[in-house]
Structures are given as structure tokens and as C-alpha cells.
Motif scaffolding. Structure first.
Motif, mmCIF file in Angstrom:
data_model
loop_
_atom_site.group_PDB
_atom_site.id
_atom_site.type_symbol
_atom_site.label_atom_id
_atom_site.label_comp_id
_atom_site.label_asym_id
_atom_site.label_seq_id
_atom_site.Cartn_x
_atom_site.Cartn_y
_atom_site.Cartn_z
ATOM 1 N N LYS A 182 0.850 -1.184 0.000
ATOM 2 C CA LYS A 182 0.000 0.000 0.000
ATOM 3 C C LYS A 182 0.886 1.235 0.000
ATOM 4 N N LYS A 183 0.309 2.346 -0.332
ATOM 5 C CA LYS A 183 1.098 3.576 -0.412
ATOM 6 C C LYS A 183 1.297 4.228 0.955
ATOM 7 N N TRP A 184 1.900 3.471 1.868
ATOM 8 C CA TRP A 184 2.222 4.021 3.179
ATOM 9 C C TRP A 184 3.383 4.994 3.048
ATOM 10 N N ASP A 185 3.362 6.062 3.850
ATOM 11 C CA ASP A 185 4.522 6.955 3.889
ATOM 12 C C ASP A 185 5.673 6.249 4.596
ATOM 13 N N PHE A 186 5.354 5.645 5.729
ATOM 14 C CA PHE A 186 6.368 4.948 6.511
ATOM 15 C C PHE A 186 5.808 3.660 7.094
ATOM 16 N N LEU A 187 6.697 2.746 7.406
ATOM 17 C CA LEU A 187 6.360 1.561 8.179
ATOM 18 C C LEU A 187 7.465 1.413 9.220
ATOM 19 N N HIS A 203 4.617 1.066 21.162
ATOM 20 C CA HIS A 203 5.662 2.092 21.109
ATOM 21 C C HIS A 203 6.728 1.703 20.100
ATOM 22 N N ASP A 204 7.455 2.688 19.684
ATOM 23 C CA ASP A 204 8.528 2.523 18.715
ATOM 24 C C ASP A 204 9.548 1.517 19.246
ATOM 25 N N ALA A 205 9.888 0.529 18.429
ATOM 26 C CA ALA A 205 10.863 -0.488 18.837
ATOM 27 C C ALA A 205 12.303 -0.034 18.603
ATOM 28 N N GLY A 206 12.470 1.062 17.871
ATOM 29 C CA GLY A 206 13.810 1.615 17.665
ATOM 30 C C GLY A 206 14.744 0.748 16.847
ATOM 31 N N GLN A 207 14.196 -0.020 15.910
ATOM 32 C CA GLN A 207 15.054 -0.876 15.092
ATOM 33 C C GLN A 207 15.116 -0.420 13.636
ATOM 34 N N PHE A 208 13.955 -0.312 12.977
ATOM 35 C CA PHE A 208 13.981 0.094 11.571
ATOM 36 C C PHE A 208 12.765 0.918 11.186
ATOM 37 N N TYR A 209 12.953 1.699 10.110
ATOM 38 C CA TYR A 209 11.911 2.608 9.622
ATOM 39 C C TYR A 209 11.934 2.614 8.093
ATOM 40 N N TRP A 210 10.961 1.961 7.486
ATOM 41 C CA TRP A 210 10.829 2.006 6.031
ATOM 42 C C TRP A 210 10.160 3.327 5.639
ATOM 43 N N GLY A 211 10.616 3.916 4.564
ATOM 44 C CA GLY A 211 9.979 5.127 4.073
ATOM 45 C C GLY A 211 10.159 5.279 2.578
ATOM 46 N N LYS A 260 7.921 14.039 6.187
ATOM 47 C CA LYS A 260 6.591 13.753 6.716
ATOM 48 C C LYS A 260 6.710 13.110 8.096
ATOM 49 N N LYS A 261 5.651 13.169 8.853
ATOM 50 C CA LYS A 261 5.663 12.622 10.204
ATOM 51 C C LYS A 261 5.660 11.095 10.186
ATOM 52 N N LEU A 262 6.492 10.525 11.039
ATOM 53 C CA LEU A 262 6.547 9.062 11.151
ATOM 54 C C LEU A 262 5.259 8.498 11.738
ATOM 55 N N PHE A 263 4.702 9.207 12.698
ATOM 56 C CA PHE A 263 3.500 8.729 13.377
ATOM 57 C C PHE A 263 2.278 9.472 12.848
ATOM 58 N N SER A 264 1.588 8.862 11.910
ATOM 59 C CA SER A 264 0.394 9.465 11.328
ATOM 60 C C SER A 264 -0.493 8.373 10.747
ATOM 61 N N ASN A 268 -1.019 7.829 7.855
ATOM 62 C CA ASN A 268 -0.433 7.344 6.607
ATOM 63 C C ASN A 268 0.771 6.431 6.848
ATOM 64 N N SER A 269 0.996 6.119 8.113
ATOM 65 C CA SER A 269 2.086 5.213 8.470
ATOM 66 C C SER A 269 1.507 3.947 9.090
ATOM 67 N N LYS A 270 2.268 2.884 9.001
ATOM 68 C CA LYS A 270 1.847 1.601 9.567
ATOM 69 C C LYS A 270 2.979 1.076 10.433
ATOM 70 N N PHE A 271 2.648 0.178 11.375
ATOM 71 C CA PHE A 271 3.720 -0.399 12.166
ATOM 72 C C PHE A 271 3.769 -1.915 11.983
ATOM 73 N N TYR A 272 4.976 -2.429 12.151
ATOM 74 C CA TYR A 272 5.247 -3.860 12.079
ATOM 75 C C TYR A 272 5.483 -4.328 13.500
ATOM 76 N N LYS A 273 4.642 -5.229 13.981
ATOM 77 C CA LYS A 273 4.698 -5.644 15.382
ATOM 78 C C LYS A 273 5.852 -6.602 15.654
ATOM 79 N N MET A 274 6.663 -6.225 16.618
ATOM 80 C CA MET A 274 7.796 -7.043 17.039
ATOM 81 C C MET A 274 7.471 -7.713 18.369
ATOM 82 N N PRO A 275 7.972 -8.937 18.605
ATOM 83 C CA PRO A 275 7.779 -9.575 19.911
ATOM 84 C C PRO A 275 8.540 -8.794 20.987
ATOM 85 N N LYS A 276 7.955 -8.686 22.172
ATOM 86 C CA LYS A 276 8.548 -7.886 23.247
ATOM 87 C C LYS A 276 9.965 -8.335 23.607
ATOM 88 N N LEU A 277 10.194 -9.634 23.543
ATOM 89 C CA LEU A 277 11.496 -10.158 23.950
ATOM 90 C C LEU A 277 12.586 -9.941 22.896
#
Length: 230
Positions: free
Chosen positions: A126-131, A173-181, A190-194, A196-205
Motif C-alpha cells: 500500500k502507499k504508506w509513507d512509513f512503516l 511504542h517505537d521499537a527503535g530498530q527500523f523505519y521504512w519510508g 513527513k511525520k513518522l507517526f500518522s 499514513n504510516s503503519k507499524f510492524y509488530k515485534m515480539p517484546k522479547l
């Protein structure tokens, strides 16, 4: 063209030489570089740094040093987005216009190539600005509290005092690993958190922010759990 950019300046204060400090026997920056290369989805893996020692170590493990990061983008208050924009502009002027750019932090030893592969599959559908990489808070933020001026407890949202945890909206919350754009998203800042952005869920551990030595030790323990290293 897919580009991975690793922002790794040399002036870390809280943990000296943080980006190349030994993490279970190898420079911490070597871990994400290894997984980035393993993913085989990037045309170039570029390290943006102002530090010659970081540059030399990054090259040993497969990172490319195509330019030296300007001093004005290497201070304590330098904005990561501006660092990525600088790298994109250099790439476009000297190589070719990139299409998808992934910012990956050098202190993300728990990153796995499968995260990059699977997140990219989602990003390009999809045409996400960021993931961005993210993980769920371990406790409902709606029931968080703080210390008031008298030293007592005060809730941020008192209305949620009697609500069950399972009835509250899950928060991440932001996992602080990677940011696709996309190219245009980075350049237009553009803003990372909007919406038009999506997140990829990481396991807590497999998420650990590293700001101090205690964080570092926890990250090493988590790495041992996942990779069996001693």
C-alpha cells in the motif's frame, strides 16, 4: 532501488563508542549489518558516519561508506530524519534515485532478517509513507501515574482506575530498530507517526532500547535467549 541507511555518529555520551562497542565479542554495529545483508532485499547498505573508526569497522562487516557525514549533522541534537535526507540526496546525485529507504539503527542487535523481509512485503502493498518497527506496551498506558508535587500518586487518566486491562485499547511504542519510508516521504520530512504510516509488530522479547549499561546487559541476555550465544 532499495537502500538501507545506518546512522552511526561517533559522539555518543552515555555509552562511550556505543555504535562499535563490543556486544558479546563483536562490534554491535556488525549485528544489524549481518541481518541486512542476509535479507537480500537491499541494493546498498550505507553507513552514515562522521567517525573514521566506525567507518573502518562497518566496512569490515559489509557496510558501505560512500561519504562522510557533515559535522552539522553529527551533534547531540542532530535529527535522524535530516541525516537520512542528506544520505538520500547524496545517493541520488551520485548513484541513482532510490525508491524505498530503510533507516536501521546500529544498536539493534536483536534485529532479524525475517523482520526486514516481512515488513517490506507489508510496506510495498500500500502507499504508506512509513512503516516502523513497534512493540506492545507491557502495561496499559491508560492506567499510568506520576508523582505529584507533594510526592503522592496521580493518575494521568483517573477515569480508567476501575477498568479491566482487557477492556482498554492496546497501545504500542517505537521499537527503535527500523523505519521504512518512501523517497518522497523522507525528503518531504513527513511525520513518522500518522494515519499514513503503519507499524510492524515485534515480539517484546526482541526489543530493547539501549541507553545505558543496564540496557546493554539486558540486550545481551535477550540475544543469548534467541541465538543461544554464551
Amino acid at each position: 532501488m532499495n537502500i538501507a541507511i545506518i546512522p552511526a555518529r561517533g559522539g555518543s555520551k552515555r555509552i562511550k563508542n556505543k555504535n562499535i562497542r563490543s556486544f558479546l565479542g563483536k562490534p554491535i554495529i556488525s549485528y544489524p549489518i549481518k541481518e541486512i545483508l542476509k535479507s537480500k532485499i537491499f541494493d546498498k547498505v550505507i553507513v552514515s558516519t562522521d567517525n573514521d573508526k566506525i567507518a573502518n569497522i562497518a566496512k569490515i562487516y559489509g557496510g558501505e561508506i560512500l561519504f562522510k557525514r557533515p559535522k552539522e549533522l553529527s551533534g547531540d541534537y542532530s535529527n535522524t530524519q535530516e541525516v537520512i535526507v542528506h544520505a538520500i540526496n547524496w545517493i541520488e546525485q551520485n548513484i541513482a534515485k532510490p525508491k524505498n529507504i530503510c533507516c536501521i539503527y546500529p544498536t539493534s542487535p536483536l534485529l532479524k532478517s525475517i523482520d526486514l523481509i516481512n515488513s517490506f512485503k507489508i510496506f510495498k502493498t500500500k502507499k504508506w509513507d512509513f512503516l516502523i518497527s513497534a512493540t506492545e506496551f507491557s502495561y496499559p498506558i491508560q492506567r499510568a501515574f506520576f508523582e505529584d508535587k507533594n510526592g503522592g500518586i496521580k493518575m494521568f487518566q483517573p477515569k480508567n482506575y476501575f477498568k479491566r486491562s482487557q477492556d482498554l485499547t492496546k497501545s504500542f511504542h517505537d521499537a527503535g530498530q527500523f523505519y521504512w519510508g518512501k523517497y518522497s516521504s523522507w525528503l518531504n520530512k513527513k511525520k513518522l507517526f500518522s494515519k499514513n504510516s503503519k507499524f510492524y509488530k515485534m515480539p517484546k522479547l526482541r526489543v530493547q532500547d539501549i541507553d545505558n549499561i543496564d540496557d546493554w546487559k539486558i540486550a545481551e541476555k535477550l540475544y543469548k535467549i534467541h541465538y543461544g550465544k554464551k
